[in-house]
Write an enzyme that holds these catalytic residues in place. Structure first.
Site, PDB file in Angstrom:
ATOM      1  N   HIS A   1      13.006  -0.246   2.902  1.00 42.88           N
ATOM      2  CA  HIS A   1      11.778   0.553   2.687  1.00 42.88           C
ATOM      3  C   HIS A   1      12.162   2.041   2.803  1.00 42.88           C
ATOM      4  O   HIS A   1      11.741   2.742   3.723  1.00 42.88           O
ATOM      5  CB  HIS A   1      10.724   0.168   3.721  1.00 42.88           C
ATOM      6  CG  HIS A   1       9.326   0.611   3.380  1.00 42.88           C
ATOM      7  ND1 HIS A   1       9.008   1.239   2.188  1.00 42.88           N
ATOM      8  CD2 HIS A   1       8.158   0.517   4.084  1.00 42.88           C
ATOM      9  CE1 HIS A   1       7.703   1.498   2.184  1.00 42.88           C
ATOM     10  NE2 HIS A   1       7.170   1.088   3.307  1.00 42.88           N
TER      11      HIS A   1
ATOM     12  N   CYS B   1       5.307   2.489  11.105  1.00 41.45           N
ATOM     13  CA  CYS B   1       5.048   2.670   9.671  1.00 41.45           C
ATOM     14  C   CYS B   1       3.626   2.255   9.290  1.00 41.45           C
ATOM     15  O   CYS B   1       3.116   2.698   8.270  1.00 41.45           O
ATOM     16  CB  CYS B   1       6.074   1.901   8.847  1.00 41.45           C
ATOM     17  SG  CYS B   1       6.027   0.122   9.072  1.00 41.45           S
TER      18      CYS B   1
ATOM     19  N   ARG C   1       3.962  10.342   4.218  1.00 37.52           N
ATOM     20  CA  ARG C   1       4.313   9.502   3.068  1.00 37.52           C
ATOM     21  C   ARG C   1       4.019  10.270   1.773  1.00 37.52           C
ATOM     22  O   ARG C   1       4.805  10.249   0.828  1.00 37.52           O
ATOM     23  CB  ARG C   1       3.502   8.193   3.079  1.00 37.52           C
ATOM     24  CG  ARG C   1       3.891   7.201   4.148  1.00 37.52           C
ATOM     25  CD  ARG C   1       5.311   6.697   3.994  1.00 37.52           C
ATOM     26  NE  ARG C   1       5.574   6.097   2.700  1.00 37.52           N
ATOM     27  CZ  ARG C   1       5.283   4.838   2.362  1.00 37.52           C
ATOM     28  NH1 ARG C   1       4.752   4.025   3.250  1.00 37.52           N
ATOM     29  NH2 ARG C   1       5.555   4.358   1.142  1.00 37.52           N
TER      30      ARG C   1
HETATM   31  N1  NVA Z   1       8.002  -4.806   7.639  1.00 36.66           N
HETATM   32  C1  NVA Z   1       6.682  -4.633   7.076  1.00 36.66           C
HETATM   33  C2  NVA Z   1       6.488  -3.200   6.669  1.00 36.66           C
HETATM   34  C3  NVA Z   1       5.125  -2.908   6.105  1.00 36.66           C
HETATM   35  C4  NVA Z   1       4.991  -1.481   5.626  1.00 36.66           C
HETATM   36  C5  NVA Z   1       6.514  -5.572   5.886  1.00 36.66           C
HETATM   37  O1  NVA Z   1       7.470  -5.711   5.118  1.00 36.66           O
HETATM   38  O2  NVA Z   1       5.453  -6.171   5.757  1.00 36.66           O
HETATM   39  N1   CP Z   2       3.863   1.734   5.666  1.00 40.39           N
HETATM   40  C1   CP Z   2       3.517   1.252   4.456  1.00 40.39           C
HETATM   41  O1   CP Z   2       4.340   1.074   3.569  1.00 40.39           O
HETATM   42  O2   CP Z   2       2.190   1.002   4.327  1.00 40.39           O
HETATM   43  P1   CP Z   2       1.506   0.178   3.138  1.00 40.39           P
HETATM   44  O3   CP Z   2       1.995  -1.265   3.252  1.00 40.39           O
HETATM   45  O4   CP Z   2       0.039   0.308   3.414  1.00 40.39           O
HETATM   46  O5   CP Z   2       1.905   0.763   1.831  1.00 40.39           O
END
Ligand code: NVA
Ligand code: CP
Length: 300
Positions: A129, A259, A287
């Protein structure tokens, strides 16, 4: 830099160029100075998973840069009916100027980049990410003045966030400590490269890891796509939480990042979350600024 598929795509110089540009775009926005660097450009946004921050930051960011975002849910695209990624990549390359993809496999964004001829941005995969980590580093710089020499501690799952934070924070000159349950470690190759820096430790003890931390960070115990493992993970991750004991081990002025979305009383207590809400929502706002910097770098 042609794409942003993972943090490993960036050199240290490119990383700080992006962070400087993000800070500049943020200051311009606050001062009401328009910056239409992408006037007339189109960005496709493919989502195979839910999103609040990523979708809104890219859509609003594109509009603020004078361009046009197209939200493309995989449920409505032919991808959802099995049209190959390599064909979708070649079609979209003839119609839009860049694409952001949120999906499961890292192979999807890699394949899109290989077959398409436009910049590809990873908006989250199971592996990485990077967009979130750029916002995280910008927030650390805003609150701590620098990343160099600061200690960054991540407590929880060795998931996409952990993978990208390890690479990004080490590249930014930080010391990095991870505490995760056995069997939930980050990617093996990322760990190997991290260990070679001499600025990285992996342990199974959250309080020990948090010792003298400047920045503490966590993420959900079950990521998108792992809903079926949620109960099993609740058992495995018990104790891997940012709470008062962890905060007591960190520096007195330590900041906390998440996050989002957050699960209170799982990976972080309500008390710690609310005490550090100012930092966490600066991170969320960042972001927007960080994603605009990526768009300008790749598409202007
Ligand atoms: N580790 C989480 C991050 C969400 C922004 C996911 O992949 O769902
Ligand atoms: N942190 C993040 O990526 O948030 P969303 O899943 O809401 O995009």
């Amino acid at each position: 830099m042609k794409h942003l598929l993972k943090m490993q795509d960036l050199t240290k110089e490119e990383l700080f160029e992006l962070l400087d540009l993000a800070a500049k775009l943020k200051a311009e926005k606050k001062a009401g100075i328009p910056h239409p660097h992408l006037a007339g450009k189109k960005l496709g946004l493919i989502f195979e998973k839910a999103s609040t921050r990523t979708r809104v930051s890219f859509e609003v960011g594109m509009v603020e840069l004078g361009g046009y975002p197209l939200f493309l849910s995989s449920h409505d695209l032919q991808i959802g009916r099995g049209e190959p990624i390599k064909d979708t990549a070649r079609v979209l390359s003839r119609m839009v100027d860049g694409v952001m993809i949120r999906t499961f496999g890292q192979n999807v964004v890699e394949e899109f980049a290989e077959y398409g001829s436009i910049p590809v941005i990873n908006g989250l995969t199971d592996y990485a990410h990077p967009c979130q980590v750029l916002a995280d580093l910008l927030t650390i710089i805003e609150h701590k003045g620098t990343t160099e020499g600061k200690k960054f501690v991540f407590i929880g799952d060795g998931n996409n966030m952990a993978n990208s934070l390890i690479v990004g924070c080490l590249l930014a000159g930080m010391e990095v400590a991870i505490a995760c349950p056995e069997g939930y470690e980050p990617d093996a190759e990322i760990l190997k490269n991290a260990q070679a820096t001499g600025r990285f430790t992996l342990s199974h003890d959250p309080v020990a890891a948090a010792c003298d931390a400047d920045v503490l960070c966590t993420d959900v115990w079950a990521s998108m796509g792992q809903e079926g493992e949620a109960e099993k993970r609740k058992q495995a991750f018990a104790g891997y939480q940012i709470n008062d004991s962890v905060m007591a081990a960190a520096k007195e002025d330590a900041m906390v990042l998440h996050c989002l979305p957050a699960h209170r009383e799982e990976e972080i207590t309500e008390k710690v979350f609310e005490a550090h809400a100012a930092e966490i929502f600066d991170e969320a706002e960042n972001r927007l600024h960080a994603q605009k910097a990526v768009l300008v770098k790749l598409m202007a």
